[in-house]
Design an enzyme around this catalytic site. Structure first.
Site, PDB file in Angstrom:
ATOM      1  N   CYS A 256      -9.210  -2.954   6.605  1.00  0.00           N
ATOM      2  CA  CYS A 256      -9.711  -4.092   5.495  1.00  0.00           C
ATOM      3  C   CYS A 256      -9.605  -5.452   6.328  1.00  0.00           C
ATOM      4  CB  CYS A 256      -8.349  -4.117   4.596  1.00  0.00           C
ATOM      5  SG  CYS A 256      -8.001  -2.677   3.641  1.00  0.00           S
TER       6      CYS A 256
HETATM    7  C1  BEZ Z   1      -6.801  -0.001   6.297  1.00  0.00           C
HETATM    8  O1  BEZ Z   1      -7.120  -0.840   5.762  1.00  0.00           O
HETATM    9  O2  BEZ Z   1      -6.738   0.150   7.535  1.00  0.00           O
HETATM   10  C2  BEZ Z   1      -6.121   1.012   5.747  1.00  0.00           C
HETATM   11  C3  BEZ Z   1      -5.614   0.805   4.225  1.00  0.00           C
HETATM   12  C4  BEZ Z   1      -4.869   1.921   3.542  1.00  0.00           C
HETATM   13  C5  BEZ Z   1      -4.966   3.133   4.285  1.00  0.00           C
HETATM   14  C6  BEZ Z   1      -5.476   3.412   5.496  1.00  0.00           C
HETATM   15  C7  BEZ Z   1      -5.997   2.310   6.344  1.00  0.00           C
END
Ligand code: BEZ
Length: 210
Positions: free
Chosen positions: A45
């Site tokens: 994200c």
């Molecule tokens: C991420 O944004 O890195 C992420 C968020 C939730 C689960 C896996 C990755």
């Protein structure tokens, strides 16, 4: 039933990093992209939000406002924003909705319980000036989205909203397009006086209208 293309994007009021937002007022007759993030302080994200901040001028050129959402409170978003700027070299320059009670996430079916019952998937909604949903994309949490593809689809949506054309596979702005089957050859002569190439009677290729 989940939201479908052509449905009115549900209105909501929510707190965001740019203050309280009443969604339909915020859209204000233009195009909008609403996209969800599973959680704050997560690596994928973080990269996505930096990229959308970098691409903001491209969205603006197309008259599109962007708004993100994450299920954590806005107070966390503000702290996370500093990390995004530090690590991605681009500061958050669009609102990020806080949704700790999952109100907006539920309204937009962003939580897919068989994937994860508390975090959102990576949803993208492109909404037109009529407030109708023009595109939905759903990625799993583990896969970062391709926002160049989101821009590419917006180019297609805006073009095909204006002209009776469709865009072929892997189309990019400026490439040739297809005359939609609903337009007869007789009408096509008026709409596309420069002519077209009929590969098949149903596959008529024409220069992109400007
Ligand atoms: C991420 O944004 O890195 C992420 C968020 C939730 C689960 C896996 C990755």
């Amino acid at each position: 039933m989940s939201l479908q293309l052509g449905d009115i994007a549900p209105d909501f009021e929510a707190d965001s990093t740019e203050g309280k937002i009443r969604f339909h007022d915020w859209i204000s007759g233009g195009w909008a992209v609403l996209f969800s993030h599973p959680k704050d302080f997560t690596p994928v994200c973080t990269t996505e939000l930096g990229e959308v901040a970098r691409l903001k001028p491209e969205f603006e050129k197309r008259g599109v406002k962007v708004i993100g959402l994450s299920v954590d409170p806005v107070s966390d978003h503000r702290k996370w924003a500093a990390d995004i700027e530090e690590t991605q070299g681009a500061a958050l320059n669009f609102p990020l909705v806080g949704d700790p009670e999952r109100k907006v996430s539920s309204l937009y079916d962003m939580i897919h319980p068989n994937a994860n019952d508390t975090l959102t998937v990576r949803s993208v909604f492109v909404i037109g000036p009529d407030k109708k949903i023009k595109l939905t994309i759903t990625y799993p949490a583990s896969t970062g989205r391709n926002f160049d593809e989101v821009l590419r689809v917006i180019d297609s949506l805006q073009l095909t909203a204006k002209y009776q054309v469709a865009t072929p596979v892997n189309w990019q702005r400026g490439d040739d397009v297809i005359i939609v089957p609903a337009v007869s050859d007789e009408d096509a002569k008026k709409k596309f006086p420069q002519g077209w190439k009929a590969v098949k009677p149903y596959l008529r290729i024409v220069k992109q209208p400007q």
